[in-house]
Design a protein around this motif. Structure first.
Motif, PDB file in Angstrom:
ATOM      1  N   ARG A   1       0.593  -1.191   0.019  1.00 53.96           N
ATOM      2  CA  ARG A   1       0.063  -0.082   0.060  1.00 53.96           C
ATOM      3  C   ARG A   1       0.983   1.271  -0.001  1.00 53.96           C
ATOM      4  NH1 ARG A   1      -3.119   3.814   1.873  1.00 53.96           N
ATOM      5  NH2 ARG A   1      -5.508   3.925   0.794  1.00 53.96           N
ATOM      6  N   HIS A   2       1.869   1.249   0.797  1.00 53.82           N
ATOM      7  CA  HIS A   2       2.910   2.492   0.892  1.00 53.82           C
ATOM      8  C   HIS A   2       3.410   2.493  -0.596  1.00 53.82           C
ATOM      9  CE1 HIS A   2       3.461   2.761   5.500  1.00 53.82           C
ATOM     10  NE2 HIS A   2       2.071   2.750   5.056  1.00 53.82           N
ATOM     11  N   GLN A   3       3.823   1.545  -1.139  1.00 51.80           N
ATOM     12  CA  GLN A   3       4.605   1.844  -2.284  1.00 51.80           C
ATOM     13  C   GLN A   3       3.553   2.282  -3.469  1.00 51.80           C
ATOM     14  OE1 GLN A   3       6.352  -1.867  -4.056  1.00 51.80           O
ATOM     15  NE2 GLN A   3       6.978  -0.878  -5.803  1.00 51.80           N
ATOM     16  N   TRP A   4       2.335   1.640  -3.267  1.00 54.12           N
ATOM     17  CA  TRP A   4       1.314   2.228  -4.492  1.00 54.12           C
ATOM     18  C   TRP A   4       1.084   3.564  -4.076  1.00 54.12           C
ATOM     19  CZ3 TRP A   4      -4.443   1.310  -2.771  1.00 54.12           C
ATOM     20  CH2 TRP A   4      -5.197   1.949  -3.856  1.00 54.12           C
ATOM     21  N   GLN A   5       0.854   4.211  -2.789  1.00 53.28           N
ATOM     22  CA  GLN A   5       0.529   5.525  -2.464  1.00 53.28           C
ATOM     23  C   GLN A   5       1.535   6.406  -2.792  1.00 53.28           C
ATOM     24  OE1 GLN A   5      -2.750   6.626  -1.617  1.00 53.28           O
ATOM     25  NE2 GLN A   5      -2.970   4.438  -2.508  1.00 53.28           N
TER      26      GLN A   5
ATOM     27  N   THR B   1       3.620   6.247  -5.368  1.00 50.21           N
ATOM     28  CA  THR B   1       3.778   6.234  -6.851  1.00 50.21           C
ATOM     29  C   THR B   1       2.509   6.752  -7.668  1.00 50.21           C
ATOM     30  OG1 THR B   1       3.287   3.877  -7.261  1.00 50.21           O
ATOM     31  CG2 THR B   1       5.706   4.283  -6.956  1.00 50.21           C
ATOM     32  N   ARG B   2       1.284   6.606  -6.903  1.00 51.34           N
ATOM     33  CA  ARG B   2       0.248   6.962  -7.722  1.00 51.34           C
ATOM     34  C   ARG B   2       0.150   8.302  -8.113  1.00 51.34           C
ATOM     35  NH1 ARG B   2      -4.293   8.845  -5.205  1.00 51.34           N
ATOM     36  NH2 ARG B   2      -4.316   8.677  -3.091  1.00 51.34           N
TER      37      ARG B   2
ATOM     38  N   MET C   1      -5.135  -6.180  -0.043  1.00 50.33           N
ATOM     39  CA  MET C   1      -4.030  -5.670  -0.524  1.00 50.33           C
ATOM     40  C   MET C   1      -3.018  -6.773  -0.960  1.00 50.33           C
ATOM     41  SD  MET C   1      -3.214  -2.373  -0.714  1.00 50.33           S
ATOM     42  CE  MET C   1      -2.768  -2.636  -2.448  1.00 50.33           C
TER      43      MET C   1
ATOM     44  N   MET D   1       1.680  -3.354  -9.357  1.00 50.99           N
ATOM     45  CA  MET D   1       1.547  -1.846  -9.399  1.00 50.99           C
ATOM     46  C   MET D   1       1.070  -1.056 -10.520  1.00 50.99           C
ATOM     47  SD  MET D   1       2.845  -0.396  -6.457  1.00 50.99           S
ATOM     48  CE  MET D   1       2.833  -1.369  -5.192  1.00 50.99           C
TER      49      MET D   1
ATOM     50  N   LEU E   1      -2.518  -1.144 -10.165  1.00 53.60           N
ATOM     51  CA  LEU E   1      -2.883  -0.236  -8.925  1.00 53.60           C
ATOM     52  C   LEU E   1      -3.149   1.007  -9.457  1.00 53.60           C
ATOM     53  CD1 LEU E   1      -1.291  -1.643  -5.790  1.00 53.60           C
ATOM     54  CD2 LEU E   1      -3.584  -1.514  -5.896  1.00 53.60           C
ATOM     55  N   GLN E   2      -2.357   1.576 -10.407  1.00 53.71           N
ATOM     56  CA  GLN E   2      -2.394   2.767 -10.739  1.00 53.71           C
ATOM     57  C   GLN E   2      -3.906   3.145 -11.756  1.00 53.71           C
ATOM     58  OE1 GLN E   2      -0.373   5.081 -10.420  1.00 53.71           O
ATOM     59  NE2 GLN E   2       1.282   3.576  -9.595  1.00 53.71           N
TER      60      GLN E   2
ATOM     61  N   THR F   1      -8.505   0.067   1.302  1.00 56.46           N
ATOM     62  CA  THR F   1      -7.452  -0.342   1.703  1.00 56.46           C
ATOM     63  C   THR F   1      -6.423   0.679   2.708  1.00 56.46           C
ATOM     64  OG1 THR F   1      -6.259   0.328  -0.145  1.00 56.46           O
ATOM     65  CG2 THR F   1      -7.262  -1.985  -0.216  1.00 56.46           C
TER      66      THR F   1
ATOM     67  N   ALA G   1      -4.985  -0.943   5.613  1.00 54.18           N
ATOM     68  CA  ALA G   1      -3.935  -1.911   5.233  1.00 54.18           C
ATOM     69  C   ALA G   1      -2.576  -1.363   5.539  1.00 54.18           C
ATOM     70  CB  ALA G   1      -4.013  -2.470   3.691  1.00 54.18           C
ATOM     71  N   GLY G   2      -2.584   0.054   5.732  1.00 56.96           N
ATOM     72  CA  GLY G   2      -1.269   0.890   5.942  1.00 56.96           C
ATOM     73  C   GLY G   2      -1.177   0.904   7.384  1.00 56.96           C
TER      74      GLY G   2
END
Lengths: 297, 297
Positions: free
Chosen positions: A285-289, A291-292, B201, B213, B216-217, B227, B230-231
């Motif tokens: 989730r952190h990686q997604w947030q 980079t989005r 997630m 990824m 997810l974009q 989610t 989930a963080g």
């Protein structure tokens, strides 16, 4: 050859169809917009808000001189509408849709559009709110939002380019994939999450009615966020889920395996594996947030 | 007899402990606040932010003259800390906690607090954000938020009243239930939802890393909301889930039945029952949102 539209026909002037019309008008990409829909009151509202110029339920009249038709009704109505418009389409009228599932609408189009298939470009703007109707339309709805095209082998390249161009004019980020890939990805990132939210809400109300409401008064923001989409339209989600049922049935099975795995870890009091499971989820989730692209909420 | 506190000791000066200290100070209900914690840097920050007046890891010194001790560390540390403070508690010092599970901390307290049990009042403020540490403390965190007390038969009535009073001074809405009932309700409205979010997630990242990824974009705000939790801290949730594992294992089983039911409805293309399932969920959510007290987010 990409061009401004002389006449756009929006079938279903709701949140999505209305926002598309407003955004194109704001971008100076369309001269005249005709609305088609079931509710006269909604169409009247759309005229007052400047979304459409006129409306009719006379398909031959609406489609005469149209260079673009947007199908923006719930996916369950696709078959009926494609059947109704097919005989009246002019030779080069582009038809596109906004449905959350793509394989089904393509099958329907193959059945009803015949020789017009080169000009049917399936599309899916991933945007929305919990509101609906022309009154909820917003020209900024698609800004920085993804729009996925799932072109057919039969499609005219120029027609694909035209659809991509119009969505870009709405501020959207356009990409392409196969219809099958689209339905798999959307099952994972959207359709399954909706099912989980509906099921979570029903799980909580499995105690007697009064007790469920009393328990919900104790819930924090986490449950409010987790169940926001359980407030979505039951009819719309019934249609989407049935349209994409094979992918969805598979995803539910895999998700249940993950839950069974969690049960096993709890039974074994497996601290390490449980923490690893949660850590993997948090890191994703952190990686997604991180980079989005920014989403205008 | 309800009174202002001369000396409050907060063990674990993080989001919850720090916010409790700030709220009571703002309400004029405490003269002196001593912090105890593992991170010197965090305690120093708490002093600079005016959350605590001093800190120490010397339990006898900290507990001398304390009329209230708040246990605000992750639930996995309860046993160790109760054991450490037990020998140094003054006769009438009230001890309370903030844990998300109650039966386990009560078992631990019965084991370690001995004669002091009448002054141990289990409590659970249902509030939080995805941030942590003293720097995240906020005196308004508990405004209109639920705090559940799960008093023991041995508890002194005056001690229960004192704890309820202090949380009310923080702006919270205080109620009581049995520890067993608390753990069942929280499994349904908080612990299961967290497991579902972590699992969702991980479900999405079951495709290869790059593809997850990329997918997810394409996700909309629905998945972002579903989610968010989930963080959350993997360590904290590992401890909570293991503490409440029996209730949680049961809830997962029932939830899986709901998912299997949905799969059956999809297999049968049962339009009516699927729409009913979604409508029930939507109605429950709307009823809840229409009746719930405003939450300051």
């Amino acid at each position: 050859m990409i061009k401004c539209l002389d006449k756009l026909v929006v079938i279903g002037v709701g949140l999505i169809g209305g926002s598309f019309a407003l955004a194109l008008r704001q971008a100076g990409q369309v001269s005249h917009i005709t609305g088609i829909g079931r509710s006269r009151q909604n169409l009247q509202c759309a005229i007052e808000l400047g979304i459409i110029d006129d409306y009719t339920n006379d398909f031959p009249k609406a489609l005469s001189g149209a260079d673009f038709v947007l199908l923006a009704t719930p996916v369950g109505q696709n078959a009926r509408i494609l059947q109704q418009i097919a005989p009246h389409l002019e030779k080069h009228t582009i038809v596109s849709d906004v449905g959350s599932t793509k394989q089904n609408v393509i099958n329907t189009a193959r059945e009803h559009l015949g020789n017009h298939l080169p000009f049917f470009i399936p599309a899916h703007p991933i945007a929305g709110t919990e509101f609906s109707g022309a009154g909820a339309a917003d020209p900024a709805l698609f800004k920085n939002k993804p729009v996925i095209l799932t072109p057919l082998p039969e499609n005219h390249a120029a027609a694909i380019d035209q659809v991509a161009f119009l969505w870009q004019q709405c501020g959207a980020v356009v990409s392409s994939m196969t219809p099958a890939q689209h339905d798999q990805v959307l099952a994972a990132i959207s359709h399954l999450p909706h099912l989980l939210a509906f099921a979570l809400m029903n799980h909580i109300s499995m105690v007697s009615g009064d007790q469920a409401m009393a328990n919900l008064q104790l819930a924090g923001t986490s449950l409010i966020d987790m169940t926001r989409i359980a407030g979505s339209s039951p009819e719309m989600w019934r249609d989407i889920c049935l349209d994409n049922r094979d992918a969805l049935i598979d995803k539910i099975t895999v998700y249940q395996h993950l839950l069974t795995n969690l049960q096993d870890l709890l039974c074994q009091s497996n601290h390490t594996a449980l923490e690893q499971f949660f850590t993997q989820a948090r890191d994703t989730r952190h990686q997604w947030q991180a980079t989005r692209k920014p989403i205008v909420k």
